[in-house]
Motif scaffolding. Structure first.
Motif, short mmCIF file in Angstrom:
data_model
loop_
_atom_site.label_atom_id
_atom_site.label_comp_id
_atom_site.label_asym_id
_atom_site.label_seq_id
_atom_site.Cartn_x
_atom_site.Cartn_y
_atom_site.Cartn_z
N PRO A 171 34.20 43.02 33.70
CA PRO A 171 36.02 43.07 32.98
C PRO A 171 36.94 42.25 33.75
N SER A 172 36.39 42.78 34.94
CA SER A 172 37.54 42.25 36.62
C SER A 172 36.80 40.47 36.96
N PHE A 173 38.09 39.84 36.44
CA PHE A 173 37.67 38.44 36.96
C PHE A 173 35.92 38.35 37.35
N GLN A 174 35.70 37.68 36.17
CA GLN A 174 33.96 37.84 35.80
C GLN A 174 33.85 36.52 36.63
N ASN A 175 32.32 37.36 36.37
CA ASN A 175 31.18 36.20 37.03
C ASN A 175 30.29 35.60 36.22
N PRO A 176 30.84 34.67 35.89
CA PRO A 176 31.64 33.22 36.51
C PRO A 176 32.69 32.55 36.00
N SER A 177 33.77 33.49 34.80
CA SER A 177 34.47 32.52 34.72
C SER A 177 36.14 33.05 35.49
N GLY A 178 35.61 34.25 36.24
CA GLY A 178 36.93 34.86 37.45
C GLY A 178 38.24 34.52 35.87
N ILE A 179 37.20 35.34 34.36
CA ILE A 179 38.72 35.64 33.36
C ILE A 179 38.55 36.81 33.66
N MET A 180 39.67 37.60 33.62
CA MET A 180 40.37 38.72 33.79
C MET A 180 40.95 39.54 32.54
N TYR A 181 39.94 40.46 31.84
CA TYR A 181 40.32 40.70 30.59
C TYR A 181 41.78 41.64 30.23
N SER A 182 42.16 41.75 29.63
CA SER A 182 43.64 41.84 29.65
C SER A 182 43.32 43.72 28.46
N GLN A 183 44.50 44.24 28.35
CA GLN A 183 44.54 45.76 28.40
C GLN A 183 44.30 45.75 27.26
N LYS A 184 44.56 44.56 26.39
CA LYS A 184 44.32 44.81 24.87
C LYS A 184 43.89 44.70 24.67
N ARG A 185 43.09 43.58 25.05
CA ARG A 185 41.09 43.15 24.60
C ARG A 185 39.95 44.11 25.01
N LYS A 186 40.84 44.96 25.58
CA LYS A 186 40.19 46.24 25.90
C LYS A 186 39.57 47.39 24.70
N LYS A 187 41.08 47.38 24.14
CA LYS A 187 41.22 48.42 23.56
C LYS A 187 40.43 47.92 22.02
#
Ligand SMILES: Cc1ncc(COP(=O)(O)O)c(C=O)c1O
Length: 397
Positions: A171-187
């Motif tokens: 979820p945080s700074f994904q390997n490989p994309s660097g993307i961070m999940y938003s809290q909205k998406r987590k929910k």
């Protein structure tokens, strides 16, 4: 030739590994390795921690230890996890030999050949390798800038419900994309998984490596947000926040799952390195971590900034890339007609390297993307390396 197991036959032979041998040449500016900068490793802190050990602690460090982990380290880790909002009721914690072993253990106890694992697309290569070694079938779900996409996740579950055992994400700074999940998406994802019988495996080794000290992104884990009925296994590692050479990680999840993982671990390595655990415990308990992280966050932020600024001024039209707020990686998307392996061959001749996108594709096919790690490359060579990749790309277009 000996008749190998199906599991061994299932291991992907790796064109990437061959390509990576080229990147090991010290004259190459490499953005390939997903590792901390060697110059940023806390060697002085380790000297101090070792010097502070009593004779008895040194003896513990050189001895076998319990499979579950060195008890004082388990305690300091449990309080760290509680500080992240994780409720430890009915949950157990296992020290593992790196996050990689934690992924391997949970896969081993959940997956029979033919069971399906839902992954992110793109996905961490080490997790894909672990799933395939247990003959899992994979279902990759695309990502957008907020994380794994909810619509495609729902569709995958509807189509494949009976065979799915596990959902794996980073979820945080994904390997490989660097993307961070938003809290909205987590929910949203938790809402989708609420009624399922699947285990959510949350692999979170980069959560402490946000760039902006004054505005840390919300890294509250899925495990802290999920209702207790959904089994969530939370994996972490000392690799990116201390040093990968310790080979230390952890797995936190429902006690009945962790007990099985502990049994599986007994036959793998009996216990993780006691030496590393004693040092890691001192690192946490003497309060060395916050100061160290503050220093490295600033350095990684600087490396990322140089990389992003150089991409901006050198990359041809039609190329896009992610803008990470932490972690180690930038993910670059090329036009579909460009094969990242061709770009790799052209760039390496000029002196720069990266990892081609097919390594992270659950199908192992799509190859118009590449991963650039800024973490391990000194600030003064990053711009030069990116210029080489950009000019190699221009020559291919
Ligand atoms: C997402 C992710 N999980 C797990 C690992 C493995 O970590 P470790 O070195 O602790 O085994 C890595 C290392 O690159 C990673 O990026």
């Amino acid at each position: 030739m000996l008749d190998l197991s199906t599991s061994a036959k299932n291991m992907r032979s790796s064109e990437i590994r061959e390509l990576m041998k080229l990147a090991a040449d010290p004259s190459i500016i490499s953005f390939a390795g997903g590792m901390p900068g060697s110059d940023l490793l806390p060697t002085d802190i380790v000297d101090g921690l070792y010097a502070s050990l009593s004779t008895q602690e040194k003896q513990v460090a050189l001895q076998y230890g319990p499979t579950s982990g060195y008890p004082p380290l388990l305690e300091s880790m449990a309080s760290y996890l509680s500080s992240k909002g994780i409720d430890m009721t009915d949950q157990s914690l296992l020290v593992t030999s790196g996050g990689q072993q934690a992924i391997n253990l949970i896969t081993r106890i959940l997956i029979d050949p033919g069971d399906r694992v839902i992954t992110e697309d793109p996905c961490f290569i080490g997790a894909l390798a672990a799933f395939l070694s247990y003959q899992a079938h994979l279902a990759g779900v695309p990502m957008d800038e907020e994380g794994m996409m909810a619509g495609p996740l729902r569709e995958t579950i509807e189509k494949r419900y009976d065979s799915i055992k596990m959902v794996y994400l980073n979820p945080s700074f994904q390997n490989p994309s660097g993307i961070m999940y938003s809290q909205k998406r987590k929910k949203e994802i938790l809402g989708i998984l609420k009624k399922s019988r699947f285990c959510l495996v949350e692999d979170d080794p980069y959560c402490e490596l946000y760039f902006d000290e004054t505005d840390p992104p919300d890294t509250t884990p899925f495990k802290a947000l999920a209702e207790h009925a959904l089994p969530v296994c939370y994996i972490g590692s000392f690799a990116k926040i201390f040093g990968p050479g310790l080979r230390l990680g952890w797995l936190c999840g429902p006690s009945e799952l962790i007990e099985k993982c502990e049994l599986a671990k007994q036959s793998m390595d009996a216990c993780s390195s006691s030496f590393s655990q004693v040092i890691a415990h001192k690192f946490l308990s003497q309060g060395s971590m916050p100061g160290f992280l503050k220093t490295v966050r600033a350095r990684y932020a600087k490396r990322a900034r140089i990389m992003l600024e150089t991409l901006e001024v050198t990359m041809p039209e039609g190329i896009s890339w992610t803008h990470p707020r932490g972690g180690f990686y930038v993910w670059v998307t090329l036009p579909e007609s460009v094969n990242a392996a061709d770009l790799f061959k052209a760039a390496i001749k000029q002196g720069a390297a990266f990892v081609t996108g097919n390594a992270f594709d659950p199908e192992g096919i799509k190859n118009n993307c590449l991963r650039l790690a800024f973490s391990h490359t000194p600030e003064d060579t990053i711009a030069q390396g990116i210029k080489i990749i950009a000019s190699s790309l221009r020559s291919l277009l």
